[in-house]
Design a protein around this motif. Structure first.
Motif, short mmCIF file in Angstrom:
data_model
loop_
_atom_site.label_atom_id
_atom_site.label_comp_id
_atom_site.label_asym_id
_atom_site.label_seq_id
_atom_site.Cartn_x
_atom_site.Cartn_y
_atom_site.Cartn_z
N THR A 25 49.38 95.61 40.50
CA THR A 25 49.26 95.12 39.07
C THR A 25 50.01 95.94 38.20
O THR A 25 49.82 97.18 38.24
N ILE A 71 51.20 86.46 38.65
CA ILE A 71 50.10 85.78 38.05
C ILE A 71 49.91 86.83 36.94
O ILE A 71 49.73 87.82 37.22
N THR A 73 47.69 88.08 33.63
CA THR A 73 46.43 88.14 33.16
C THR A 73 46.01 89.01 32.02
O THR A 73 46.87 90.05 31.71
N PRO A 78 42.91 87.49 38.67
CA PRO A 78 44.29 87.13 39.69
C PRO A 78 43.61 87.30 41.02
O PRO A 78 42.96 88.23 41.51
N HIS A 91 45.41 82.03 38.70
CA HIS A 91 45.02 82.63 37.70
C HIS A 91 43.49 81.85 37.54
O HIS A 91 43.47 80.73 37.16
N ASN A 197 50.45 90.83 37.89
CA ASN A 197 49.81 91.02 39.20
C ASN A 197 50.85 90.35 40.12
O ASN A 197 51.10 89.14 40.15
#
Ligand SMILES: [Zn+2]
Length: 202
Positions: A25, A71, A73, A78, A91, A197
């Motif tokens: 992340t 993804i 967020t 995720p 997601h 992510n």
């Protein structure tokens, strides 16, 4: 974690032929070439053939998995699903969950074996209204503290996945994005920034 840094989360047991990617992340957009979808809080899952498109998941076979999957967020989950035949990156906020993103038939197609739910808002911070209960009727994942109602998204995701795939290994990253200021959180800051992510080969 600094804004330029990243973290790696995945401590589930080694599974032969499965450890082909790692989960990270980032709090800034990575300077990498990656695959992403235009996320719309829905339940559609894209493939490399359907991209670019609006969707809230990306599915690739292991043969196709070359570029990182991304993804974005800011409290939503995720979710990486690794399977014998490929990988799906989702997601999933409460809306996607309520609309059945974890019940999509694509998940069965990859023969799922292991799941990682990344940093997202946990039930320490995810306060909901009494009306919110209607989206998850009968769910055991509501709790009350001091007269307030909270919902546990991660346990709800786990429960739904276990119902369909009882032997699935499921790991939940113990990081709440709203509690931990190293991550972007919409609930905490109403931010337009996102956590990136990534599922990266190797
Ligand atoms: Zn929290």
């Amino acid at each position: 974690m600094s804004n330029k840094g990243y973290n790696t989360f995945m401590s589930t047991p080694y599974i032969e032929n499965l450890n082909r990617g790692r989960f990270e992340t980032w709090t800034i957009e990575p300077e990498l070439e990656f695959v992403q979808v235009k996320q719309v809080h829905g339940t559609d899952i894209a493939t490399l053939e359907t991209l670019p498109c609006e969707a809230d998941g990306i599915m690739v076979s292991w043969e196709e998995f070359n570029k990182p999957l991304a993804i974005k967020t800011a409290d939503c989950m995720p979710i990486i699903i690794e399977g014998a035949k490929g990988v799906i990156f989702l997601h999933a906020g409460w809306r996607g969950l309520a609309e059945g993103i974890l019940k999509r038939s694509e998940i069965e197609v990859i023969v799922p074996q292991r799941v990682l739910i990344g940093p997202s808002i946990h039930d320490c911070c995810f306060e909901v209204t009494p009306e919110f209960k209607d989206h998850f009727k009968g769910s055991p994942n509501f709790s009350q503290r001091e007269g307030k109602l909270y919902f546990n998204l991660q346990q709800e995701a786990k429960r739904e996945l276990r119902e369909l795939f009882p032997s699935l290994l499921i790991e939940i990253t113990p990081i709440c994005t709203a509690s931990n200021c190293d991550f972007h959180s919409y609930r905490r800051d109403k931010t337009s920034q996102r956590n990136w992510n990534l599922y990266i080969k190797g």
